[in-house]
Design an enzyme around this catalytic site. Structure first.
Site, PDB file in Angstrom:
ATOM      1  N   THR A 152       0.817  -1.210   0.000  1.00 21.09           N
ATOM      2  CA  THR A 152       0.000   0.000   0.000  1.00 21.09           C
ATOM      3  C   THR A 152       0.849   1.258   0.000  1.00 21.09           C
ATOM      4  OG1 THR A 152      -1.558   1.279   1.363  1.00 21.09           O
ATOM      5  CG2 THR A 152      -0.116  -0.229   2.519  1.00 21.09           C
TER       6      THR A 152
ATOM      7  N   TYR B 161      -1.651  -0.465  10.958  1.00 21.65           N
ATOM      8  CA  TYR B 161      -1.869  -1.143   9.676  1.00 21.65           C
ATOM      9  C   TYR B 161      -0.681  -0.945   8.741  1.00 21.65           C
ATOM     10  CZ  TYR B 161      -3.217  -1.409   4.785  1.00 21.65           C
ATOM     11  OH  TYR B 161      -3.230  -1.660   3.437  1.00 21.65           O
TER      12      TYR B 161
ATOM     13  N   LYS C 165       2.189  -3.589   7.180  1.00 22.45           N
ATOM     14  CA  LYS C 165       2.421  -3.788   5.751  1.00 22.45           C
ATOM     15  C   LYS C 165       3.883  -3.515   5.393  1.00 22.45           C
ATOM     16  CE  LYS C 165      -0.145  -4.671   2.906  1.00 22.45           C
ATOM     17  NZ  LYS C 165      -0.519  -6.002   2.348  1.00 22.45           N
TER      18      LYS C 165
END
Length: 333
Positions: free
Chosen positions: A123, A147, A151
């Site tokens: 992302t 989050y 990642k």
């Protein structure tokens, strides 16, 4: 690549990617490996060609299950992830298990089995916020929430496996993706479905002018496919839509397309550590021949229309687990 395992293939981007691969490559067979968590939904794939498709229920945090499912595959594309920032702020342990340990299990199994390619889907949020300009792949990640930190950690696991063992890992970093079959905790399907029911649209106060780059899901899938087939192992590729909009602009656009009043906008307490602006430069992937095709106005109109015309898909989702989460997330704001 004749046989590709897609992890998280019952989710939003994963299911769209499976559709894309089956449509584009008549000789490709897909193994869909998915745990079927709250956001996994096999109805996303109910009308595909099942003669070239196999579903295996499993968790990428289970190393043995991953290796067994990968055996016989040429490549793996990893979509399996916990992805919602707000949920990561509430509780991050699942994010670590899936987004870090799960990635290790995939690259380790791929190395043992000698796969041609491992494509790890990441992302733009790993870069953090940027006031001006756009991040390039050479810029240092600066994740600012649990989050994005998970990642970024998964990326490092993958790249370290390439450096240490030569495992052919390629990473893509996509911008905010939208389109059909997106679980309605995310802002666009949440706002569309709430507006259809004349329910408030909970827009973060202080975040209404935050900027996101919007990437139509089919464009994201074609970008991932380009990196999978043409990318260089050990490299990272940005996949961007080139459609930067403030959150309030998106919100007003949704209401306008549905013929709803802006009185439905409800400003709520902002998210902790809310990133101001995401922007990434996709020129590197462009050198491989990729570019986004979907115009923002057309893409938003098409997406809003899909949710308007497919209430059968989302109405049953917006109950049970979703309703519990929604009340917990927005009830006291």
């Amino acid at each position: 690549m004749k046989r590709i395992m897609v992890t998280g293939g019952a989710g939003f981007i994963g299911s769209n990617f499976i559709r894309y691969e089956l449509d584009q490559y008549p000789d490709v067979r897909i193994v869909n490996f998915d745990k079927l968590t709250y956001a996994g939904n096999l109805e996303n794939l109910k009308d595909i060609d099942e003669t070239r498709y196999t579903f295996v229920q499993g968790d990428i945090a289970d190393a043995d299950a991953v290796r067994q499912a990968l055996d016989g595959c040429d490549a793996v594309v990893n979509f399996a992830a916990e992805t919602h920032v707000d949920r990561s702020i509430m509780a991050a342990s699942d994010f670590i298990a899936t987004n870090v340990t799960g990635v290790y299990n995939i690259v380790e199994a791929a190395h043992q089995l000698g796969l041609e390619r491992v494509l790890h889907v990441s992302t733009d949020e790993v870069y953090g916020s940027i006031e001006e300009g756009s991040f390039k792949e050479t810029d240092r990640p600066n994740p600012r929430n649990p989050y994005s930190a998970s990642k970024a950690s998964g990326e490092l696991i993958g790249l370290s496996h390439f450096i240490t063992f030569g495992t052919p890992v390629v990473i893509t970093r996509g911008s905010n993706t939208y389109g059909p079959y997106q679980y309605p905790e995310k802002v666009l399907p949440l706002f569309v479905t709430n507006a259809i029911d004349d329910e408030p649209l909970p827009l973060y106060k202080g975040g209404e002018h935050n900027v996101r780059d919007w990437l139509y899901v089919e464009d994201h899938c074609s970008g991932i496919d380009c990196a999978l087939r043409n990318g260089t192992p050990g490299e990272v590729y940005n996949v961007a839509g080139g459609n930067e909009r403030e959150n309030i602009v998106l919100t007003r656009k949704i209401l306008s397309l549905l013929g709803k009043s802006e009185d439905l906008i409800k400003l709520v307490k902002d998210r902790p550590g809310h990133d101001r602006r995401y922007s990434i430069d996709p020129a590197k992937l462009g050198q491989l021949g990729w570019k986004s095709k979907m115009d923002w106005d057309e893409g938003i109109a098409r997406t809003v229309g899909w949710y308007r015309d497919n209430e059968w898909w989302w109405r049953k989702i917006k109950s049970g687990e979703f309703l519990e989460y929604y009340n917990r997330q927005y009830g006291n704001r």
